[in-house]
Scaffold this motif. Structure first.
Motif, PDB file in Angstrom:
ATOM      1  N   GLY A   1      30.669   8.733   3.233  1.00  0.00           N
ATOM      2  CA  GLY A   1      29.934   8.192   2.086  1.00  0.00           C
ATOM      3  C   GLY A   1      30.757   7.055   1.519  1.00  0.00           C
ATOM      4  O   GLY A   1      31.931   7.245   1.201  1.00  0.00           O
TER       5      GLY A   1
ATOM      6  N   GLY B   1      32.940   0.202   1.877  1.00  0.00           N
ATOM      7  CA  GLY B   1      33.257   0.224   3.302  1.00  0.00           C
ATOM      8  C   GLY B   1      34.601   0.847   3.673  1.00  0.00           C
ATOM      9  O   GLY B   1      34.878   1.054   4.853  1.00  0.00           O
TER      10      GLY B   1
ATOM     11  N   LEU C   1      38.426   9.459  -1.159  1.00  0.00           N
ATOM     12  CA  LEU C   1      39.013   8.173  -1.526  1.00  0.00           C
ATOM     13  C   LEU C   1      38.730   7.932  -3.002  1.00  0.00           C
ATOM     14  O   LEU C   1      37.623   8.190  -3.481  1.00  0.00           O
ATOM     15  CB  LEU C   1      38.388   7.036  -0.724  1.00  0.00           C
ATOM     16  N   GLY C   2      39.732   7.437  -3.685  1.00  0.00           N
ATOM     17  CA  GLY C   2      39.550   7.127  -5.100  1.00  0.00           C
ATOM     18  C   GLY C   2      40.669   6.221  -5.550  1.00  0.00           C
ATOM     19  O   GLY C   2      41.404   5.670  -4.728  1.00  0.00           O
TER      20      GLY C   2
ATOM     21  N   ALA D   1      43.766   4.520  -4.053  1.00  0.00           N
ATOM     22  CA  ALA D   1      43.796   3.091  -3.728  1.00  0.00           C
ATOM     23  C   ALA D   1      44.914   2.365  -4.477  1.00  0.00           C
ATOM     24  O   ALA D   1      45.364   1.310  -4.048  1.00  0.00           O
ATOM     25  CB  ALA D   1      42.450   2.443  -4.047  1.00  0.00           C
TER      26      ALA D   1
ATOM     27  N   GLY E   1      43.673  -1.669  -6.624  1.00  0.00           N
ATOM     28  CA  GLY E   1      42.849  -0.757  -5.811  1.00  0.00           C
ATOM     29  C   GLY E   1      41.603  -1.470  -5.301  1.00  0.00           C
ATOM     30  O   GLY E   1      41.216  -1.318  -4.135  1.00  0.00           O
ATOM     31  N   THR E   2      40.987  -2.276  -6.164  1.00  0.00           N
ATOM     32  CA  THR E   2      39.778  -3.007  -5.788  1.00  0.00           C
ATOM     33  C   THR E   2      40.063  -4.022  -4.675  1.00  0.00           C
ATOM     34  O   THR E   2      39.193  -4.326  -3.863  1.00  0.00           O
ATOM     35  CB  THR E   2      39.209  -3.728  -7.030  1.00  0.00           C
TER      36      THR E   2
HETATM   37  C1  LIG Z   1      33.527  -0.050  -9.953  1.00  0.00           C
HETATM   38  C2  LIG Z   1      34.432   0.993  -9.343  1.00  0.00           C
HETATM   39  C3  LIG Z   1      34.432   2.282  -9.845  1.00  0.00           C
HETATM   40  C4  LIG Z   1      35.260   3.260  -9.312  1.00  0.00           C
HETATM   41  N1  LIG Z   1      35.286   4.511  -9.875  1.00  0.00           N
HETATM   42  C5  LIG Z   1      36.175   5.420  -9.425  1.00  0.00           C
HETATM   43  C6  LIG Z   1      36.297   6.697 -10.068  1.00  0.00           C
HETATM   44  O1  LIG Z   1      35.613   7.015 -11.041  1.00  0.00           O
HETATM   45  N2  LIG Z   1      37.215   7.577  -9.578  1.00  0.00           N
HETATM   46  C7  LIG Z   1      38.012   7.278  -8.494  1.00  0.00           C
HETATM   47  O2  LIG Z   1      38.813   8.108  -8.084  1.00  0.00           O
HETATM   48  N3  LIG Z   1      37.899   6.070  -7.848  1.00  0.00           N
HETATM   49  C8  LIG Z   1      37.021   5.143  -8.293  1.00  0.00           C
HETATM   50  N4  LIG Z   1      36.930   3.923  -7.665  1.00  0.00           N
HETATM   51  C9  LIG Z   1      37.835   3.613  -6.524  1.00  0.00           C
HETATM   52  C10 LIG Z   1      37.178   3.744  -5.139  1.00  0.00           C
HETATM   53  O3  LIG Z   1      36.757   5.068  -4.883  1.00  0.00           O
HETATM   54  C11 LIG Z   1      38.203   3.320  -4.083  1.00  0.00           C
HETATM   55  O4  LIG Z   1      38.430   1.915  -4.240  1.00  0.00           O
HETATM   56  C12 LIG Z   1      37.775   3.601  -2.651  1.00  0.00           C
HETATM   57  O5  LIG Z   1      38.791   3.171  -1.755  1.00  0.00           O
HETATM   58  C13 LIG Z   1      36.475   2.913  -2.285  1.00  0.00           C
HETATM   59  O6  LIG Z   1      36.047   3.371  -1.015  1.00  0.00           O
HETATM   60  P1  LIG Z   1      34.680   2.838  -0.335  1.00  0.00           P
HETATM   61  O7  LIG Z   1      34.951   1.416   0.059  1.00  0.00           O
HETATM   62  O8  LIG Z   1      34.482   3.684   0.868  1.00  0.00           O
HETATM   63  O9  LIG Z   1      33.570   2.978  -1.297  1.00  0.00           O
HETATM   64  C14 LIG Z   1      36.103   2.942  -8.197  1.00  0.00           C
HETATM   65  C15 LIG Z   1      36.091   1.649  -7.683  1.00  0.00           C
HETATM   66  C16 LIG Z   1      35.288   0.660  -8.248  1.00  0.00           C
HETATM   67  C17 LIG Z   1      35.368  -0.746  -7.679  1.00  0.00           C
END
Ligand SMILES: Cc1cc2nc3c(=O)[nH]c(=O)nc-3n(C[C@H](O)[C@H](O)[C@H](O)COP(=O)(O)O)c2cc1C
Ligand SMILES: Cc1cc2nc3c(=O)[nH]c(=O)nc-3n(C[C@H](O)[C@H](O)[C@H](O)COP(=O)(O)OP(=O)(O)OC[C@H]3O[C@@H](n4cnc5c(N)ncnc54)[C@H](O)[C@@H]3O)c2cc1C
Lengths: 155, 410
Positions: A8, A12, A90-91, A126, B53-54
């Motif tokens: 999910g 990406g 992931l978070g 992250a 992280g972003t």
């Molecule tokens: C707008 C935004 C909101 C996010 N909210 C959370 C959050 O509430 N809790 C968390 O642990 N990570 C949060 N993240 C971090 C993402 O889960 C993390 O960057 C992850 O590597 C994204 O994986 P994906 O590319 O598979 O979606 C958030 C990231 C963004 C950009």
């Protein structure tokens, strides 16, 4: 062993990690991979072990590609009592109050429908210094060993 | 399927598009061209230095070059170094993913007074974009006009105490500039009522972690829409936060009418529901959106597009990301967009093997390829001081020097 990796994702990262896990384990197992948005609750197969990889979005929510699956689970209420899964999250700890809540919610959803979680949910951060795969490969190895033992005993 | 596709702009849209194209058709030659010697667009120069992280998506983008076979042609501006027509002649398809980088202006009297700065200009300077202007003196009382996530990014960075930037990649110069800014009050104003502010609730919640501020939210109002309530709850929760040195004031329902001052900003005059209001200030930071930069005739191309919604501009010419959609949407939206566009492009794609592809850049000086960027990246992360994860090379000259440097030791 038959293994299906379900991911999910929103941006990406979980997809990339899922593909890395696939490459890492496919030498020893029969591995399929699917985006959760392309997977229906009726597709679950008791002969298969599920590795879930899921990120977190918004305010501790499931990422976009996991949402249709969560909706389908709520609507279809499948009986997953024969299903075993493990989950990697992931978070980003910048979101400290909701850190890794996406995968937490996904695990709870699976368990609420009777599925059995194998091993602990491992969380990538992250904002931390670890590469996701450096945590995920040992996790995959551990949970696969654990489920082999468990299902081996049962058989 | 074989063939040659050029993508103009190696930001998130361009990189996600290359990723999606090469997933569907691994034999394509996909070339990403950027006017900067470095890839990743606003992931590097827009996403805030304290949101590392972003920026993690850059790892995916690196794979596009390292494993999927895309090529990087950095330091090549289309429209200047190579014309769009020549590029289209050289490739079977060209995709414009060049973003929108010019700050939208307030369009009120006085919006060009010294002391009015756009968010793009400021963030480029803060994040050491090689074409950035100097970091200006904002004085003790800046006003931020705008209620999107970019406005909150600016607010947060200006309000941070130096130690709160640990782990970021904010450079030495900008870090010093922030530490010495002398800012006492930051007023952030929006045209809409609070409930309809565009920023995300999580961005507001994050402000509750600031250590050296005291926050006031004035007139947040009410709503019964669940999405709006989330924003309002976040605002209510930070109201009264902290007793630090910098005062932050959120104001809503203020429409700028004029920027006032003698040779320098001294106040902003707003229209409000209850008449006019003048807020004295030392600078005005506008975060109200972006428009096309000169170089590519973006607005004309989009206006005459065959199907702008699908991203088709003309035969063999497509648009992606902010360039297509306008300055809205976060990184994930560009991913969804790029995946849809990849299908559109490949649906009726035909390759002409006589097209010259990347040879169209032959003869240009100082092109930075992916290995050149890798050397820049390694130099930047290798030089990171205590408390920082990277030290950006801030000028084209130093970038080109490092990119071109051949390894002398084995
Ligand atoms: C707008 C935004 C909101 C996010 N909210 C959370 C959050 O509430 N809790 C968390 O642990 N990570 C949060 N993240 C971090 C993402 O889960 C993390 O960057 C992850 O590597 C994204 O994986 P994906 O590319 O598979 O979606 C958030 C990231 C963004 C950009
Ligand atoms: C200050 C700021 C902060 C942001 N923070 C976030 C955030 O935290 N999270 C989030 O999800 N989104 C954020 N966004 C939004 C996000 O950055 C955009 O959605 C995304 O970058 C748009 O991608 P793009 O590829 O269309 O454009 P860009 O990222 O702008 O990339 C365009 C690229 O094209 C190149 N280019 C331009 N013209 C030419 C030319 N003529 N020839 C060759 N190359 C050219 C540019 O150098 C650039 O590299 C932010 C935006 C801004 C402005």
């Amino acid at each position: 062993m038959k293994i299906t990796i379900l991911y999910g994702t929103e941006t990406g990262n979980a997809e990339m990690l899922a593909e890395d896990i696939q490459s890492e384990i496919e030498g020893d197992h029969e591995v399929e991979i699917s985006n959760l948005e392309d997977f229906a609750p009726a597709d679950f197969d008791a002969d298969c072990f599920y590795l879930l990889v899921c990120s977190t979005y918004g305010d501790g929510d499931l990422p976009a590609s996991a949402q249709p699956f969560a909706d389908a689970m709520a609507a279809e209420k499948p009986d997953l009592a024969a299903i075993h899964f493990a989950i990697f999250g992931l978070g980003d700890s910048e979101y400290d109050e909701t850190f890794n809540h996406g995968p937490k919610k996904l695990a709870e959803l699976m368990i609420a429908h009777g599925a059995h979680q194998v091993g602990e949910r491992v969380a990538h951060d992250a904002s931390g210094s670890d590469m996701a795969e450096d945590l995920a490969f040992p996790w995959a190895e551990t949970v696969i060993a654990e489920v082999s033992e468990k299902l081996g005993e049962a058989a | 399927m074989s063939g040659k596709i050029a993508i103009v702009g190696a930001g998130p849209s361009g990189c996600y598009l290359a990723q999606a194209l090469l997933k569907k058709a691994p034999d394509l030659q996909v070339d990403l061209i950027d006017q900067l010697p470095v890839p990743y667009g606003l992931v590097r120069y827009g996403v805030a230095a304290d949101h590392q992280g972003t920026k993690g998506v850059a790892r995916q983008f690196a794979r596009v070059f390292e494993r999927q076979g895309a090529r990087f042609f950095g330091n090549v501006a289309i429209g200047r170094d190579v014309t769009l027509d020549d590029l289209r002649a050289a490739y079977d398809a060209v995709v414009l993913a060049a973003g929108l980088s010019t700050d939208r202006r307030l369009a009120v009297p006085g919006d060009d007074l010294p002391g009015v700065y756009g968010a793009g200009r400021l963030t480029r300077a803060l994040f050491e974009h090689p074409d950035a202007e100097e970091l200006p003196d904002l004085g003790a009382h800046p006003v931020i006009v705008g209620n999107g996530n970019v406005a909150i990014d600016l607010l947060r960075l200006l309000a941070k105490a130096p130690e709160e930037l640990d782990g970021s990649d904010l450079g030495e110069g900008p870090s010093r500039w922030l530490a010495q800014s002398g800012i006492k009050t930051i007023t952030i104003t929006g045209r809409s009522p609070a409930a309809r502010a565009k920023f995300d609730a999580v961005m507001v919640k994050e402000l509750a972690k600031l250590s050296d501020v005291r926050i006031e939210v004035v007139g947040a109002g009410d709503s019964d829409d669940p999405a709006e309530l989330k924003t309002l709850e976040a605002l209510t929760a930070i109201h009264g936060h902290g007793d630090g040195a910098k005062r932050i004031i959120f104001r809503f329902g203020l429409t700028p009418k004029a920027v006032e001052g003698e040779g320098q900003v001294q106040a902003v005059r707003f229209d409000t529901e209850s008449g006019e209001e003048v807020i004295p200030c030392t600078s005005v930071l506008t975060a109200i959106g972006f428009e096309a930069a000169p170089g590519l005739p973006r607005d004309a191309l989009v206006a005459e597009a065959a199907d702008a919604e699908e991203g088709r501009l003309a035969p063999g010419l497509f648009a992606a990301g902010w360039f297509r959609r306008g300055p809205r949407g976060t990184i994930p939206e560009n991913r969804a967009d790029a995946q849809a566009l990849a299908s559109v492009i490949l649906d009726d794609f035909s390759a002409d093997p006589t097209r010259m592809g990347g040879q169209v850049f032959d003869g240009l000086d100082n092109i930075v390829d992916y290995s050149g960027w890798s050397r820049i990246d390694a130099a930047e992360t290798g030089a990171a001081p205590e408390g920082r994860c990277r030290t950006k090379l801030a000028t084209r000259e130093t970038m080109l020097g490092v990119a071109g440097a051949r390894e002398t030791t084995k």
